[in-house]
Design a protein around this motif. Structure first.
Motif, PDB file in Angstrom:
ATOM      1  N   LEU A 161      36.826  16.604  36.527  1.00  0.00           N
ATOM      2  CA  LEU A 161      38.094  16.583  35.790  1.00  0.00           C
ATOM      3  C   LEU A 161      38.849  17.889  36.011  1.00  0.00           C
ATOM      4  CD1 LEU A 161      37.082  14.950  32.390  1.00  0.00           C
ATOM      5  CD2 LEU A 161      38.639  14.006  34.093  1.00  0.00           C
ATOM      6  N   ALA A 162      38.130  18.996  35.850  1.00  0.00           N
ATOM      7  CA  ALA A 162      38.782  20.294  36.008  1.00  0.00           C
ATOM      8  C   ALA A 162      39.273  20.479  37.444  1.00  0.00           C
ATOM      9  CB  ALA A 162      37.810  21.414  35.635  1.00  0.00           C
ATOM     10  N   TYR A 199      40.155  18.197  39.528  1.00  0.00           N
ATOM     11  CA  TYR A 199      41.320  17.352  39.756  1.00  0.00           C
ATOM     12  C   TYR A 199      42.567  17.967  39.125  1.00  0.00           C
ATOM     13  CZ  TYR A 199      44.434  13.388  39.932  1.00  0.00           C
ATOM     14  OH  TYR A 199      45.509  12.593  40.187  1.00  0.00           O
ATOM     15  N   GLY A 200      42.408  18.419  37.892  1.00  0.00           N
ATOM     16  CA  GLY A 200      43.547  19.031  37.210  1.00  0.00           C
ATOM     17  C   GLY A 200      44.074  20.232  37.988  1.00  0.00           C
ATOM     18  N   LEU A 201      43.154  21.058  38.459  1.00  0.00           N
ATOM     19  CA  LEU A 201      43.564  22.252  39.195  1.00  0.00           C
ATOM     20  C   LEU A 201      44.229  21.897  40.527  1.00  0.00           C
ATOM     21  CD1 LEU A 201      40.380  24.406  38.555  1.00  0.00           C
ATOM     22  CD2 LEU A 201      42.696  25.027  37.857  1.00  0.00           C
ATOM     23  N   ILE A 241      47.505  18.550  39.209  1.00  0.00           N
ATOM     24  CA  ILE A 241      48.491  18.536  38.123  1.00  0.00           C
ATOM     25  C   ILE A 241      49.261  19.857  38.151  1.00  0.00           C
ATOM     26  CG2 ILE A 241      48.897  18.263  35.650  1.00  0.00           C
ATOM     27  CD1 ILE A 241      46.269  16.777  35.469  1.00  0.00           C
ATOM     28  N   PRO A 242      50.541  19.803  38.478  1.00  0.00           N
ATOM     29  CA  PRO A 242      51.323  21.036  38.584  1.00  0.00           C
ATOM     30  C   PRO A 242      51.419  21.736  37.225  1.00  0.00           C
ATOM     31  CG  PRO A 242      52.589  19.121  39.331  1.00  0.00           C
ATOM     32  CD  PRO A 242      51.370  18.604  38.681  1.00  0.00           C
ATOM     33  N   TYR A 243      51.052  22.997  37.218  1.00  0.00           N
ATOM     34  CA  TYR A 243      51.128  23.783  35.984  1.00  0.00           C
ATOM     35  C   TYR A 243      51.340  25.227  36.403  1.00  0.00           C
ATOM     36  CZ  TYR A 243      49.338  26.309  31.892  1.00  0.00           C
ATOM     37  OH  TYR A 243      49.187  27.182  30.849  1.00  0.00           O
ATOM     38  N   ALA A 283      48.299  27.510  36.781  1.00  0.00           N
ATOM     39  CA  ALA A 283      47.091  26.878  37.341  1.00  0.00           C
ATOM     40  C   ALA A 283      46.287  27.860  38.192  1.00  0.00           C
ATOM     41  CB  ALA A 283      47.465  25.651  38.152  1.00  0.00           C
ATOM     42  N   CYS A 306      32.972  22.872  40.216  1.00  0.00           N
ATOM     43  CA  CYS A 306      34.420  22.765  40.018  1.00  0.00           C
ATOM     44  C   CYS A 306      35.164  23.143  41.294  1.00  0.00           C
ATOM     45  CB  CYS A 306      34.832  23.665  38.861  1.00  0.00           C
ATOM     46  SG  CYS A 306      36.605  23.789  38.625  1.00  0.00           S
ATOM     47  N   TYR A 355      48.172  10.127  34.803  1.00  0.00           N
ATOM     48  CA  TYR A 355      47.112  10.938  35.402  1.00  0.00           C
ATOM     49  C   TYR A 355      45.732  10.388  35.079  1.00  0.00           C
ATOM     50  CZ  TYR A 355      50.433  14.587  36.593  1.00  0.00           C
ATOM     51  OH  TYR A 355      51.442  15.281  37.149  1.00  0.00           O
ATOM     52  N   TRP A 356      45.552  10.006  33.831  1.00  0.00           N
ATOM     53  CA  TRP A 356      44.239   9.591  33.370  1.00  0.00           C
ATOM     54  C   TRP A 356      43.740   8.357  34.114  1.00  0.00           C
ATOM     55  CZ3 TRP A 356      40.788  12.271  30.997  1.00  0.00           C
ATOM     56  CH2 TRP A 356      39.712  11.649  30.365  1.00  0.00           C
ATOM     57  N   TYR A 387      43.213   8.859  37.809  1.00  0.00           N
ATOM     58  CA  TYR A 387      41.947   9.523  38.061  1.00  0.00           C
ATOM     59  C   TYR A 387      40.793   8.519  38.069  1.00  0.00           C
ATOM     60  CZ  TYR A 387      37.866  12.424  37.454  1.00  0.00           C
ATOM     61  OH  TYR A 387      36.626  12.987  37.618  1.00  0.00           O
TER      62      TYR A 387
END
Lengths: 297, 290
Positions: free
Chosen positions: B106-107, B109-111, B114-116, B119, B168, B193-194, B197
């Motif tokens: 999960l982490a 994928y988020g990194l 998912i634009p942040y 990040a 990760c 996103y969820w 995934y």
């Protein structure tokens, strides 16, 4: 925008929070404890500044443990590097049975240090009478050797080093195999056209330089892993009477300081901080030395 | 085939050399393979031999008699909680594997996807812990776990080990290379996103899940220092700790010890032989060699 940030933290948050709690908090706590007199307690009140550090650095057993690590890595790093590279080169050229040999050499990685220590201590290098090493030496008329308790010459090193060599060589062989497969066949063709003899010349001028990135990673990993040696030392050498005064790497020493009879957590933490600093310095120096991080080639 | 300009005689001579070299290499490989297999053989031999066979001054390659009853004896011995230790190890290894793979993927994928704004900072914060050898933090980690009251509990043995920066990192690298078109298609279908995934990314990334999973499983099954420190009570022993208390004890029932060790590596050998391809791929793909 908000929406994305929220989703980012839903995905990353649990992991990051756990990592912070179980890595950053202990690190900070370790630093805090190292400045206190903390016997048997995790909430000490008696601030003593750098006393723990001073006594740790003056402690002959601790500095000895650093020596033990140095000697150990001087043996194990080149030995593992050479053996795993040799295995990879030999296995890579095989046309038949490649998978078989790769599996055989990789298989020890499935074994734990505890189990390997048991076989080494009680079967292969058993000093009493029924060890394999002594049996084989007996065929040649040699005397029996108490492998783990002979300090002059230090036979115990042979036991410790061969164990780790057996257990980890296959893993690094796989890394080298991956590296070898990435070398372009055209380079070898060009070398053949230029008249390079297959074997040493090709290895020296093509294979070895092309494996540079892999080599750097392997050496770095070997040193870091050597620093963390605990399992086999503990299992090979400690018994009901305790641990002998020799061959005590830093982690074994810290284990007995912090969690042994005295439970001196402040002193143990100071040792851990010193160790962490040494590892950081060694890693950085090594990375610089090998030019890691520099983009080249 | 050596390509030289110096005529057929020398070329033939070279060929003979090359062939001799190849034969030598194969002999060497077979000898090394035999050496590498001996410890496994000794484990099995001593585990199934009689006490006399093991401790006899006349060492023999084959035991005089195979004692399959040693296995039953091991599990019947009240002094060693073998069944319990194996169960603990299995629970810990499975829980650690599932938990680590879930959290780290999960982490990762988020990194990766998912634009942040921050990040990268978060990523470096995670990556930085790779520089901190886990073993060096064992003193304060022990302190933390004992403060939480988790000594000698499965919680204490599992939860602190779930947050693997290494796993990760591998997932992030993998997801960075995940085909964007697949995800775009999911977006067109209205998946967030969820659901993207779970329905698109996970089913299409089985090899990396298998690779990380097996590596984590092996590490958890073989872990020693942390279980030794945390699993102080007999009821929380893992199989490695149980074996270790055997080897460091004064009086040992030696064949029982060996059969216990053999039993302890059996699950991993099975995992290894079944999933070898994935493990090797996972090691190769781990990104550590650039």
């Amino acid at each position: 925008m908000r929406h994305r940030t929220l989703w980012f933290w839903i995905f990353v948050g649990p992991f990051a929070a756990g990592l912070a709690l179980f890595t950053y908090v202990p690190l900070a706590w370790s630093l805090y404890l190292s400045f206190f007199d903390a016997h048997n307690t995790v909430s000490p009140t008696h601030f003593i500044g750098f006393d723990n550090y001073a006594s740790m650095l003056r402690d002959g057993a601790f500095t000895d443990s650093l020596w033990t690590f140095t000697v150990f890595s001087l043996f194990i790093v080149p030995a593992t590097y050479a053996l795993s590279l040799a295995l990879a080169l030999m296995v890579n050229r095989l046309r038949a049975a490649q998978a078989f040999f790769r599996s055989v050499f990789f298989l020890p990685a499935a074994c734990s240090y505890v189990v390997a220590a048991l076989v080494w201590k009680l079967s292969i290098f058993n000093g009493v009478r029924f060890g394999l090493a002594n049996t084989v030496l007996g065929w040649f008329g040699s005397d029996q050797t108490a492998w783990l308790s002979t300090t002059h010459p230090p036979w115990y090193w042979l036991v410790i080093v061969t164990l780790r060599l057996w257990l980890q060589a296959g893993f690094y062989m796989v890394l080298f195999l991956a590296g070898l497969q990435r070398i372009s066949p055209q380079l070898y063709e060009a070398a053949a056209v230029d008249g390079a003899r297959p074997g040493w010349q090709v290895f020296r001028h093509i294979t070895f330089p092309q494996l540079r990135a892999t080599s750097v990673a392997v050496v770095l990993l070997l040193v870091i892993n050597a620093f963390q040696a605990f399992d086999e030392f503990y299992n090979l050498l400690s018994d009901a009477r305790g641990y002998p005064p020799y061959a005590r790497p830093p982690l074994v020493y810290l284990y007995y300081t912090a969690l042994g009879q005295g439970q001196n957590l402040g002193l143990g933490s100071a040792g851990a901080v010193i160790l962490a600093l040494i590892i950081a310095v060694v890693t950085i120096v090594q990375a610089r030395w090998f030019g890691l991080g520099r983009r080249e080639d | 085939m050596a390509r030289t300009r110096t005529g057929t005689t020398i070329a033939r001579h070279d060929d003979a050399l090359v062939r001799a070299g190849r034969a030598l290499r194969i002999v060497l490989l077979i000898a090394l393979a035999a050496l590498f297999l001996i410890p496994f053989y000794l484990l099995l031999r001593n585990g199934l031999a009689t006490e006399q066979d093991i401790t006899s001054p006349q060492w023999t390659f084959f035991p005089s008699d195979l004692q399959w009853s040693n296995i039953r004896e091991l599990f019947d011995d009240p002094a060693v909680p073998m069944a319990r230790s194996l169960l603990n190890s299995a629970l810990i290894a499975v829980a650690t594997t599932l938990g680590t793979v879930l959290l780290a993927s999960l982490a990762g994928y988020g990194l990766a996807r998912i634009p942040y704004r921050h990040a990268n900072k978060v990523f470096y914060g995670i990556l930085g812990t790779l520089m901190v050898p886990a073993a060096v933090t064992f003193v304060p980690s022990f302190v933390l776990v004992s403060t939480l009251g988790w000594i000698s509990t499965l919680r204490g043995l599992i939860i602190p080990t779930l947050f693997s920066a290494f796993a990760c990192f591998i997932f992030r690298q993998y997801f960075l290379g995940f085909p964007q078109e697949l995800e775009d298609a999911a977006k067109v279908d209205g998946l967030g996103y969820w659901r993207t995934y779970w329905r698109i990314v996970v089913p299409n990334s089985r090899p990396v899940f298998a690779a990380v999973g097996t590596i984590v499983f092996i590490g958890a099954w073989n872990a020693f220092l942390w279980p030794l420190v945390i699993g102080q009570d007999k009821s929380a022993w893992t199989v490695q700790v149980a074996l270790s208390t055997f080897t460091t004890a004064q009086v040992v029932n030696i064949h029982e010890l060996f059969i216990a060790a053999a039993v302890s590596i059996l699950p991993l050998l099975l995992v290894f032989l079944l999933l070898q391809r994935h493990i090797v791929a996972g090691v190769e793909r781990s990104g550590i060699d650039d």
